[in-house]
Design a protein around this motif. Structure first.
Motif, PDB file in Angstrom:
ATOM      1  N   CYS A 171      10.666  -5.284  -1.399  1.00  0.00           N
ATOM      2  CA  CYS A 171       9.827  -5.243  -2.209  1.00  0.00           C
ATOM      3  C   CYS A 171       9.184  -4.020  -2.808  1.00  0.00           C
ATOM      4  O   CYS A 171       9.294  -3.356  -2.250  1.00  0.00           O
ATOM      5  CB  CYS A 171       8.387  -6.023  -1.944  1.00  0.00           C
ATOM      6  N   PHE A 172       8.349  -4.516  -4.022  1.00  0.00           N
ATOM      7  CA  PHE A 172       7.535  -3.063  -4.510  1.00  0.00           C
ATOM      8  C   PHE A 172       6.507  -4.298  -4.895  1.00  0.00           C
ATOM      9  O   PHE A 172       6.164  -4.796  -5.878  1.00  0.00           O
ATOM     10  CB  PHE A 172       8.213  -2.865  -5.759  1.00  0.00           C
ATOM     11  N   PHE A 173       5.476  -3.675  -4.282  1.00  0.00           N
ATOM     12  CA  PHE A 173       3.654  -4.464  -5.023  1.00  0.00           C
ATOM     13  C   PHE A 173       2.758  -2.926  -4.982  1.00  0.00           C
ATOM     14  O   PHE A 173       2.844  -1.830  -3.579  1.00  0.00           O
ATOM     15  CB  PHE A 173       3.321  -5.130  -4.331  1.00  0.00           C
TER      16      PHE A 173
ATOM     17  N   LEU B 215      10.356  -7.195   6.918  1.00  0.00           N
ATOM     18  CA  LEU B 215       9.714  -7.031   5.254  1.00  0.00           C
ATOM     19  C   LEU B 215       9.945  -4.942   5.373  1.00  0.00           C
ATOM     20  O   LEU B 215       9.281  -4.497   6.302  1.00  0.00           O
ATOM     21  CB  LEU B 215       8.291  -6.841   5.532  1.00  0.00           C
ATOM     22  N   TYR B 216      10.011  -4.507   4.110  1.00  0.00           N
ATOM     23  CA  TYR B 216      10.451  -2.841   3.754  1.00  0.00           C
ATOM     24  C   TYR B 216       9.463  -3.469   2.488  1.00  0.00           C
ATOM     25  O   TYR B 216       9.761  -4.157   1.867  1.00  0.00           O
ATOM     26  CB  TYR B 216      11.970  -3.103   3.891  1.00  0.00           C
ATOM     27  N   GLY B 217       9.229  -1.912   1.607  1.00  0.00           N
ATOM     28  CA  GLY B 217       9.458  -2.120   0.468  1.00  0.00           C
ATOM     29  C   GLY B 217       8.928  -0.583   0.621  1.00  0.00           C
ATOM     30  O   GLY B 217       9.265   0.574   0.868  1.00  0.00           O
ATOM     31  N   SER B 218       8.951  -0.056  -1.024  1.00  0.00           N
ATOM     32  CA  SER B 218       8.581   1.118  -1.510  1.00  0.00           C
ATOM     33  C   SER B 218       7.277   1.824  -1.207  1.00  0.00           C
ATOM     34  O   SER B 218       6.117   0.691  -1.204  1.00  0.00           O
ATOM     35  CB  SER B 218       8.460   0.739  -2.987  1.00  0.00           C
ATOM     36  N   GLY B 219       7.593   2.541  -0.353  1.00  0.00           N
ATOM     37  CA  GLY B 219       5.985   2.996   0.053  1.00  0.00           C
ATOM     38  C   GLY B 219       4.740   2.972  -0.489  1.00  0.00           C
ATOM     39  O   GLY B 219       3.567   2.684   0.140  1.00  0.00           O
ATOM     40  N   PHE B 220       4.694   1.661  -1.922  1.00  0.00           N
ATOM     41  CA  PHE B 220       3.167   2.113  -2.416  1.00  0.00           C
ATOM     42  C   PHE B 220       2.617   0.673  -1.649  1.00  0.00           C
ATOM     43  O   PHE B 220       1.949   0.544  -1.512  1.00  0.00           O
ATOM     44  CB  PHE B 220       3.418   1.775  -3.697  1.00  0.00           C
ATOM     45  N   LEU B 221       3.881  -0.378  -0.062  1.00  0.00           N
ATOM     46  CA  LEU B 221       3.474  -1.354  -0.473  1.00  0.00           C
ATOM     47  C   LEU B 221       2.269  -0.581   0.757  1.00  0.00           C
ATOM     48  O   LEU B 221       1.101  -1.539   0.890  1.00  0.00           O
ATOM     49  CB  LEU B 221       4.408  -2.355   0.298  1.00  0.00           C
ATOM     50  N   THR B 222       2.261  -0.023   1.185  1.00  0.00           N
ATOM     51  CA  THR B 222       1.306   0.538   2.303  1.00  0.00           C
ATOM     52  C   THR B 222       0.094   1.467   2.640  1.00  0.00           C
ATOM     53  O   THR B 222      -0.338   1.644   3.184  1.00  0.00           O
ATOM     54  CB  THR B 222       1.531   0.201   3.613  1.00  0.00           C
ATOM     55  N   GLU B 223       0.524   1.784   0.881  1.00  0.00           N
ATOM     56  CA  GLU B 223      -0.011   2.922   0.288  1.00  0.00           C
ATOM     57  C   GLU B 223      -2.024   2.582   0.343  1.00  0.00           C
ATOM     58  O   GLU B 223      -1.707   2.260  -1.089  1.00  0.00           O
ATOM     59  CB  GLU B 223      -0.211   4.251  -0.692  1.00  0.00           C
ATOM     60  N   GLY B 224      -3.009   3.502   1.041  1.00  0.00           N
ATOM     61  CA  GLY B 224      -4.191   2.794   0.658  1.00  0.00           C
ATOM     62  C   GLY B 224      -5.106   2.112   0.796  1.00  0.00           C
ATOM     63  O   GLY B 224      -6.191   1.471   0.768  1.00  0.00           O
TER      64      GLY B 224
ATOM     65  N   ALA C 127       0.091  -6.004   7.582  1.00  0.00           N
ATOM     66  CA  ALA C 127       0.427  -4.986   7.666  1.00  0.00           C
ATOM     67  C   ALA C 127       1.484  -3.738   8.939  1.00  0.00           C
ATOM     68  O   ALA C 127       2.801  -3.218   8.934  1.00  0.00           O
ATOM     69  CB  ALA C 127       0.003  -3.598   7.175  1.00  0.00           C
ATOM     70  N   ASP C 128       1.686  -4.029  10.743  1.00  0.00           N
ATOM     71  CA  ASP C 128       2.423  -3.427  11.514  1.00  0.00           C
ATOM     72  C   ASP C 128       3.115  -3.897  11.390  1.00  0.00           C
ATOM     73  O   ASP C 128       3.724  -4.913  11.138  1.00  0.00           O
ATOM     74  CB  ASP C 128       1.413  -3.928  12.678  1.00  0.00           C
ATOM     75  N   GLY C 129       4.338  -2.934  11.598  1.00  0.00           N
ATOM     76  CA  GLY C 129       5.614  -2.843  11.985  1.00  0.00           C
ATOM     77  C   GLY C 129       6.442  -3.014  10.496  1.00  0.00           C
ATOM     78  O   GLY C 129       7.750  -2.693  10.488  1.00  0.00           O
ATOM     79  N   ILE C 130       5.723  -3.426   9.299  1.00  0.00           N
ATOM     80  CA  ILE C 130       6.509  -2.826   7.913  1.00  0.00           C
ATOM     81  C   ILE C 130       6.647  -1.330   7.338  1.00  0.00           C
ATOM     82  O   ILE C 130       5.849  -0.530   7.558  1.00  0.00           O
ATOM     83  CB  ILE C 130       5.295  -3.111   6.883  1.00  0.00           C
ATOM     84  N   MET C 131       8.103  -1.276   7.619  1.00  0.00           N
ATOM     85  CA  MET C 131       8.622  -0.378   6.787  1.00  0.00           C
ATOM     86  C   MET C 131       8.988  -0.134   5.781  1.00  0.00           C
ATOM     87  O   MET C 131       9.153  -0.760   4.925  1.00  0.00           O
ATOM     88  CB  MET C 131      10.521   0.525   7.863  1.00  0.00           C
ATOM     89  N   THR C 132       8.626   1.269   5.199  1.00  0.00           N
ATOM     90  CA  THR C 132       8.560   1.918   4.081  1.00  0.00           C
ATOM     91  C   THR C 132       9.553   3.525   3.613  1.00  0.00           C
ATOM     92  O   THR C 132       8.881   4.068   4.565  1.00  0.00           O
ATOM     93  CB  THR C 132       7.384   1.548   3.174  1.00  0.00           C
ATOM     94  N   THR C 133       9.610   3.742   1.987  1.00  0.00           N
ATOM     95  CA  THR C 133       9.966   4.814   2.316  1.00  0.00           C
ATOM     96  C   THR C 133       8.895   5.311   1.365  1.00  0.00           C
ATOM     97  O   THR C 133       8.852   4.698  -0.161  1.00  0.00           O
ATOM     98  CB  THR C 133      11.504   5.163   1.455  1.00  0.00           C
ATOM     99  N   LEU C 134       9.255   7.002   1.303  1.00  0.00           N
ATOM    100  CA  LEU C 134       8.253   7.349  -0.261  1.00  0.00           C
ATOM    101  C   LEU C 134       7.691   8.815   0.412  1.00  0.00           C
ATOM    102  O   LEU C 134       8.493   9.592   1.269  1.00  0.00           O
ATOM    103  CB  LEU C 134       6.345   7.233   0.754  1.00  0.00           C
ATOM    104  N   HIS C 135       7.534   9.339  -0.650  1.00  0.00           N
ATOM    105  CA  HIS C 135       7.724  11.079  -0.399  1.00  0.00           C
ATOM    106  C   HIS C 135       6.047  11.422  -0.216  1.00  0.00           C
ATOM    107  O   HIS C 135       6.536  12.564  -0.044  1.00  0.00           O
ATOM    108  CB  HIS C 135       7.343  11.196  -2.116  1.00  0.00           C
ATOM    109  N   TYR C 136       5.384  11.076   0.865  1.00  0.00           N
ATOM    110  CA  TYR C 136       4.282  11.491   1.491  1.00  0.00           C
ATOM    111  C   TYR C 136       4.457   9.789   2.617  1.00  0.00           C
ATOM    112  O   TYR C 136       4.289   9.419   2.513  1.00  0.00           O
ATOM    113  CB  TYR C 136       3.031  11.541   0.741  1.00  0.00           C
ATOM    114  N   SER C 137       3.392  10.756   3.356  1.00  0.00           N
ATOM    115  CA  SER C 137       2.618  10.365   4.720  1.00  0.00           C
ATOM    116  C   SER C 137       1.904  10.552   5.149  1.00  0.00           C
ATOM    117  O   SER C 137       1.267  12.208   5.573  1.00  0.00           O
ATOM    118  CB  SER C 137       3.731   9.811   5.873  1.00  0.00           C
TER     119      SER C 137
END
Length: 395
Positions: free
Chosen positions: A230-232, A255-264, A273-283
């Protein structure tokens, strides 16, 4: 005669003083005035916290330089863009035409960015994009005076497809808001997932910023995919993660997502949110001295923890500082000013990154997982990933 000589002498002195001013190097004249910086960001609505984080990061980078750009003082002008594309051109023109800004920093929402892009291309004002990932900004509508310090919408998800396949998820459902950012994020996922051999069972969507997810979650449960991607972002992402868990899907369909799903938003999302994997340019968990020092300084300055939006704002400041210092504050020397930014290597909390020929970051994309309200890095999903820049005439 005495009177006439006095008048002539005074006139000569006046002309001489004026001429001296005209003959001063442009750089000296430029440094005598303040750099006018416009911030066009969302300060209300679902993306409000993102706008604040970007401004905080940007100001922090400038403050590290004594609050100056190339030795010049700064005057700030702010406009709340309300994440409303219909007001984008009007708001951008307030900063460019009314406030006469030298630099326009904005924005978050991709639809709003399209309005800024039009104004930037027509006016020639330097436009720095600290978040909005709309691809056209550094593709078909690229411009020498437009630089992005964040990502294209498809960059994070271009690294996501292989991640799902590596974990044995051969059939997936995609869900997002139906607007530019969501559509382009899907494009990145579709390209990477199908290339890796995956099948997208169904693409689901709802209008931005609608957060009535229940009917779509019921459909996902009936489809029984191997995974959901997803993307949210922002407040909508919090509700989606909570609704996903409440619907009984958490623990059954990963559930996977673009990293913005779990940012901030991890404090607000809590255990959902526990266990959700995302890909992003920062962590936030990047274990580097640069990231540690940045996070400590940010926390002291703003009494909150920085996220990717703060980093992007910070890097926008670093890029502007680099360019301004290279021309010693003479921002009117645009060829040299822009060349310095094009060739910069930004020593960022996300890791060092460079600027592509179309003015978009070339950067590592990390695989992260949420554990105890933190995005923990599992590794690099894609190394030095660059957007294609397709259609950009600068290349």
């Amino acid at each position: 005669m005495t009177s006439r000589r006095l008048v002539l002498t005074q006139s000569a002195a006046l002309i001489g003083a004026t001429s001296t001013g005209l003959l001063l190097p442009a750089i000296a004249r430029a440094q005598g005035s303040k750099v006018r910086v416009g911030l066009m960001l969302p300060y209300t609505g679902t993306y409000a916290q993102l706008g604040v984080a970007i401004e905080n990061g940007f100001r922090m980078a400038i403050d590290e330089q004594g609050g100056k750009l190339g030795g010049r003082e700064i005057e700030y002008f702010k406009v709340d863009d309300e994440s409303d594309p219909s007001k984008a051109i009007e708001n951008a023109n307030k900063l460019v035409q009314r406030d006469k800004v030298d630099v326009l920093v904005g924005t978050v929402h991709s639809g709003v960015q399209m309005g800024i892009q039009k104004v930037a291309r027509e006016s020639g004002v330097l436009s720095l994009i600290p978040n909005a990932g709309v691809e056209a900004a550094t593709r078909a509508l690229c411009a020498p005076n437009v630089f992005r310090t964040s990502f294209t919408n498809s960059q994070p998800t271009l690294a996501l497809g292989k991640v799902l396949m590596d974990r044995g998820h051969k059939k997936a459902v995609w869900i997002t808001w139906k607007y530019a950012a969501g559509d382009e994020a899907f494009g990145g996922f579709k390209e990477s997932y199908t290339k890796a051999g995956g099948t997208i069972v169904k693409e689901l969507g709802l209008p931005f910023p609608n957060v009535e997810f229940q009917a779509l979650l019921t459909e996902i449960a009936a489809l029984k995919p191997d995974a959901v991607a997803c993307f949210f972002a922002g407040g909508g992402a919090v509700k989606f993660m909570k609704d996903y868990a409440a619907a009984g899907l958490k623990g059954k369909i990963p559930l996977y997502g673009s990293g913005f799903l779990t940012e901030g938003v991890l404090d607000a999302a809590g255990p959902a949110a526990d266990g959700i994997m995302t890909t992003l340019h920062y962590s936030d968990s990047l274990n580097t001295p640069r990231n540690h020092s940045f996070r400590l300084a940010y926390a002291k300055a703003f009494r909150s923890q920085p996220d990717v939006y703060a980093v992007q704002g910070y890097d926008t400041g670093l890029l502007l500082v680099h360019g301004a210092n290279a021309v010693k504050g003479d921002l009117a020397s645009k060829p040299a000013f822009y060349k310095a930014m094009e060739t910069a290597t930004i020593d960022s909390p996300r890791g060092k990154w460079t600027m592509s020929k179309t003015h978009n970051p070339v950067q590592d994309i990390y695989l992260r997982v949420v554990e105890n309200r933190e995005n923990k890095v599992l590794g690099v999903a894609a190394k030095a990933l660059s957007d294609s820049g397709a259609g950009c005439k600068m290349v």
